[in-house]
Design a protein around this motif. Sequence first.
Motif, short mmCIF file in Angstrom:
data_model
loop_
_atom_site.label_atom_id
_atom_site.label_comp_id
_atom_site.label_asym_id
_atom_site.label_seq_id
_atom_site.Cartn_x
_atom_site.Cartn_y
_atom_site.Cartn_z
N LYS A 48 0.84 -1.21 0.00
CA LYS A 48 0.00 0.00 0.00
C LYS A 48 0.87 1.25 0.00
O LYS A 48 0.59 2.21 -0.72
CB LYS A 48 -0.93 0.01 1.22
CG LYS A 48 -2.09 -0.94 1.12
CD LYS A 48 -2.95 -0.86 2.37
CE LYS A 48 -4.04 -1.91 2.36
NZ LYS A 48 -4.75 -1.98 3.65
N TYR A 50 3.94 1.69 -1.10
CA TYR A 50 4.69 1.87 -2.35
C TYR A 50 3.86 1.58 -3.60
O TYR A 50 4.41 1.28 -4.65
CB TYR A 50 5.93 0.98 -2.33
CG TYR A 50 7.02 1.47 -1.41
CD1 TYR A 50 7.62 2.70 -1.60
CD2 TYR A 50 7.46 0.68 -0.36
CE1 TYR A 50 8.62 3.16 -0.76
CE2 TYR A 50 8.47 1.12 0.48
CZ TYR A 50 9.05 2.36 0.28
OH TYR A 50 10.05 2.81 1.12
N GLU A 51 2.52 1.72 -3.51
CA GLU A 51 1.66 1.35 -4.63
C GLU A 51 1.98 2.10 -5.92
O GLU A 51 1.82 1.56 -7.01
CB GLU A 51 0.19 1.49 -4.26
CG GLU A 51 -0.28 2.91 -4.02
CD GLU A 51 -1.71 2.97 -3.50
OE1 GLU A 51 -2.34 1.91 -3.30
OE2 GLU A 51 -2.18 4.09 -3.26
N GLU A 52 2.47 3.34 -5.83
CA GLU A 52 2.77 4.09 -7.05
C GLU A 52 3.98 3.53 -7.81
O GLU A 52 4.21 3.88 -8.97
CB GLU A 52 2.99 5.59 -6.76
CG GLU A 52 4.27 5.92 -6.03
CD GLU A 52 4.18 5.85 -4.51
OE1 GLU A 52 5.11 6.36 -3.85
OE2 GLU A 52 3.20 5.29 -3.98
N HIS A 53 4.75 2.65 -7.17
CA HIS A 53 5.92 2.04 -7.82
C HIS A 53 5.60 0.66 -8.43
O HIS A 53 6.46 0.07 -9.07
CB HIS A 53 7.06 1.88 -6.82
CG HIS A 53 7.51 3.19 -6.25
ND1 HIS A 53 8.21 4.13 -6.98
CD2 HIS A 53 7.34 3.73 -5.01
CE1 HIS A 53 8.46 5.17 -6.21
NE2 HIS A 53 7.93 4.98 -5.03
N LYS A 54 4.37 0.17 -8.20
CA LYS A 54 4.01 -1.16 -8.69
C LYS A 54 4.20 -1.24 -10.21
O LYS A 54 3.86 -0.32 -10.94
CB LYS A 54 2.56 -1.48 -8.33
CG LYS A 54 2.22 -2.94 -8.50
CD LYS A 54 0.90 -3.29 -7.85
CE LYS A 54 0.74 -4.79 -7.91
NZ LYS A 54 0.19 -5.34 -6.72
N ARG A 56 7.13 -1.34 -11.65
CA ARG A 56 8.49 -0.93 -11.99
C ARG A 56 9.47 -2.06 -11.66
O ARG A 56 9.20 -2.89 -10.80
CB ARG A 56 8.85 0.35 -11.24
CG ARG A 56 7.93 1.49 -11.65
CD ARG A 56 8.49 2.84 -11.29
NE ARG A 56 7.63 3.90 -11.81
CZ ARG A 56 7.17 4.90 -11.09
NH1 ARG A 56 7.50 5.01 -9.82
NH2 ARG A 56 6.40 5.81 -11.63
N TYR A 59 10.37 -2.75 -7.95
CA TYR A 59 9.29 -2.85 -6.98
C TYR A 59 9.47 -4.01 -6.00
O TYR A 59 9.38 -3.81 -4.78
CB TYR A 59 7.95 -2.97 -7.71
CG TYR A 59 6.76 -3.11 -6.80
CD1 TYR A 59 6.25 -2.03 -6.11
CD2 TYR A 59 6.12 -4.35 -6.63
CE1 TYR A 59 5.15 -2.15 -5.27
CE2 TYR A 59 5.02 -4.48 -5.81
CZ TYR A 59 4.54 -3.38 -5.13
OH TYR A 59 3.44 -3.51 -4.30
N SER A 123 0.65 13.36 0.17
CA SER A 123 1.34 12.11 0.53
C SER A 123 1.44 11.96 2.04
O SER A 123 1.24 10.86 2.57
CB SER A 123 2.75 12.08 -0.06
OG SER A 123 2.70 11.98 -1.45
N ARG A 126 -1.89 10.78 3.44
CA ARG A 126 -2.13 9.38 3.06
C ARG A 126 -1.22 8.44 3.87
O ARG A 126 -1.68 7.44 4.42
CB ARG A 126 -1.88 9.18 1.57
CG ARG A 126 -2.15 7.76 1.07
CD ARG A 126 -1.82 7.57 -0.40
NE ARG A 126 -0.41 7.38 -0.65
CZ ARG A 126 0.22 6.21 -0.54
NH1 ARG A 126 -0.40 5.13 -0.13
NH2 ARG A 126 1.51 6.13 -0.79
#
Length: 133
Positions: A48, A50-54, A56, A59, A123, A126
């Motif tokens: 959750k 690091y979801e924006e890196h999924k 890559r 990851y 950020s 969140r």
Amino acid sequence: MMEQSLVLVKPDAVERNIIGKILSIYEDRGLNILKMKKMRVSRELAEKHYEEHKGRDYYDSLINYITRSDLVALVLEGEDAISRIRKINGSNNPDKAEEGTIRKLYALSTTLNSVHASDSPVSAEREIGLWFD
């Protein structure tokens, strides 16, 4: 403006017993610790966070690193805390970090960079919600 930011003292720093050295840098620069806990991160929380890196290429190694051992999660507060903390932390790449920054002093590599901090008010909100319910 008073702001809050999530900061993580990552596993590489905890394993080397430098939590206090890192926390003292933030405190010496006028930031206040509002909340703090030492914990082992679940894979679910790491994903959750690091979801924006999924998707890559780095990851999986990022998730494995952050869950490999204990870390310290904290909420810091202060005037313009987000930008100040990011400056205190320094560049993700310790070779490019300014002298005296946490990453210049303690990071082992771009991946093992000892600390994380929120990069914006959105950020921060969140991340604080994820780590401190």
